[in-house]
Design an enzyme around this catalytic site. Structure first.
Site, PDB file in Angstrom:
ATOM      1  N   CYS A   1       0.893  -1.219  -0.195  1.00  0.00           N
ATOM      2  CA  CYS A   1      -0.073   0.076  -0.057  1.00  0.00           C
ATOM      3  C   CYS A   1       0.734   1.366  -0.024  1.00  0.00           C
ATOM      4  O   CYS A   1       1.253   1.648   0.966  1.00  0.00           O
ATOM      5  CB  CYS A   1      -0.724   0.084   1.144  1.00  0.00           C
ATOM      6  SG  CYS A   1      -1.965   1.429   1.270  1.00  0.00           S
TER       7      CYS A   1
ATOM      8  N   CYS B   1      -0.571   4.290   2.144  1.00  0.00           N
ATOM      9  CA  CYS B   1      -0.237   4.097   3.574  1.00  0.00           C
ATOM     10  C   CYS B   1       1.074   4.279   4.020  1.00  0.00           C
ATOM     11  O   CYS B   1       1.485   4.937   4.951  1.00  0.00           O
ATOM     12  CB  CYS B   1      -0.544   2.526   4.029  1.00  0.00           C
ATOM     13  SG  CYS B   1      -2.148   1.892   3.518  1.00  0.00           S
ATOM     14  N   ASP B   2       1.974   3.770   3.190  1.00  0.00           N
ATOM     15  CA  ASP B   2       3.468   3.871   3.755  1.00  0.00           C
ATOM     16  C   ASP B   2       4.396   4.533   3.044  1.00  0.00           C
ATOM     17  O   ASP B   2       5.744   4.785   3.278  1.00  0.00           O
ATOM     18  CB  ASP B   2       4.088   2.127   3.786  1.00  0.00           C
ATOM     19  CG  ASP B   2       2.983   1.256   4.543  1.00  0.00           C
ATOM     20  OD1 ASP B   2       2.816   1.941   5.612  1.00  0.00           O
ATOM     21  OD2 ASP B   2       2.952   0.197   4.077  1.00  0.00           O
TER      22      ASP B   2
END
Ligand code: NAP
Length: 307
Positions: A131, A134-135
């Site tokens: 992701c 997300c990261d």
């Protein structure tokens, strides 16, 4: 007969549980094979509103779960094996036993596809992720790699150029499967270096157990090499967790549940929320919103059975 059964304990399922519990339905929540969903395998979540300093994914999920429990949601570590619609209720098979429920909220999520290389599980969260949203922000001014050639890979690679010094886009063939507009955008970005006809072989970590490099093989020459990267983003697609509902709930060609206006499915009393139906946004907050909507729809549907 249960009034509300919720399948899945990611953001969608737990938000549905909070709403259904506060409406006094004491929902039964089935945790499934991946309790906590995708958030439970991420680290810091910086884009969930209300947490200016961010919050760890597992902590966010635990908070949601205890919030739902506080209002009377019941949890069970079991998964749905089969499903049958009936007149005014539906049946689900759980741990070999059939159960009946007036409403069912399917929030079983989607599971990222992984490459199946050694040590994959232990490296997730340590320089291996599926992701970018997300990261990505954790990998500023360092080289990273994206694996895949579809829209997800093209989109994630383009997104990552905001942070990374360089993005290797590693694809097993010599052209992207992604739509032309997304492929052109990715390939036109000077920070993205496509690595064609190449397959990943091995994740290499440093002494602290963080990603250091990716060993790859050129499928034409057979030559092996190492790409120095701090993070590998695997973007080879997701599988929605809809197997038990196949042939009974309407799905698109990739197995995502089809919603008919809001969160309704083709079966009355059955609602779909989150990544099990959404392959476009795939965010914790959009999944939570759908979970809320599904619980409100279930409450509305249940009103007809009150006498
Ligand atoms: P996808 O279209 O199925 O693409 C998966 C990619 O990963 C393919 O390029 C495939 O290679 C590669 N791949 C699969 N297994 C692999 C393996 N074991 N090793 C190496 N490479 C592997 O998946 P997606 O990109 O996640 O897209 C899924 C759906 O969502 C699509 O319909 C897409 O259009 C949609 N989507 C849309 C957007 C958007 O419009 N903003 C964004 C993301 C996704 P091959 O090409 O060789 O098969």
């Amino acid at each position: 007969m249960e009034k509300v059964i919720i399948v899945g304990t990611g953001c969608a399922g737990l938000t549905a549980a909070i709403y259904a519990a506060r409406a006094n339905f004491a929902p039964l929540v089935l945790e499934g094979h991946e309790p906590g969903g995708q958030l439970s395998t991420t680290t810091l979540v910086e884009n969930f509103p209300g947490f200016p300093e961010g919050i760890n994914g597992p902590e966010l999920i635990m908070n949601m779960k205890s919030q739902a429990e506080r209002f009377g949601a019941r949890f069970s570590y079991s998964a749905v094996e089969d499903f049958e619609p009936a007149e005014g209720f539906v049946k689900i098979k759980v741990d070999g036993e059939w159960m009946e429920t007036r409403t069912l909220i399917v929030a079983a999520g989607a599971s990222a596809k992984w490459l199946g290389l050694d040590r994959e599980k232990e490296l997730v969260g340590h320089g291996l992720t599926s992701c970018a949203t997300c990261d990505g922000a954790f990998y500023r001014n360092v080289p990273v790699a994206v694996i895949g050639g579809g829209d997800s890979a093209a989109e994630e690679a383009t997104f990552l150029t905001r942070f990374a010094s360089k993005v290797y886009l590693i694809h097993r063939r010599d052209s992207l499967r992604a739509s032309k507009i997304m492929a052109d955008r990715a390939l036109g970005n000077p920070k993205i270096q496509p690595v064609w006809n190449t397959v990943p072989l091995e994740y290499l970590s440093d002494a602290e157990g963080e990603m250091r490099a990716l060993k790859v093989r050129d499928t034409n020459s057979g030559a092996e090499s190492e790409l120095e990267v701090k993070c590998v983003f695997v973007a080879i697609g997701h599988n929605p967790n809809t197997k038990p509902f196949k042939g009974k709930l309407d799905m698109d060609e990739n197995g995502y549940l089809l919603q008919r206006g809001g969160t309704k499915t083709n079966v009355p009393g059955v609602f779909a929320a989150g990544d099990v139906a959404d392959h476009v946004y795939r965010q914790a907050i959009t999944a939570a919103g759908q979970g809320c909507a599904a619980a409100l729809e279930a409450e509305k549907y249940l009103a007809q059975f009150e006498h």
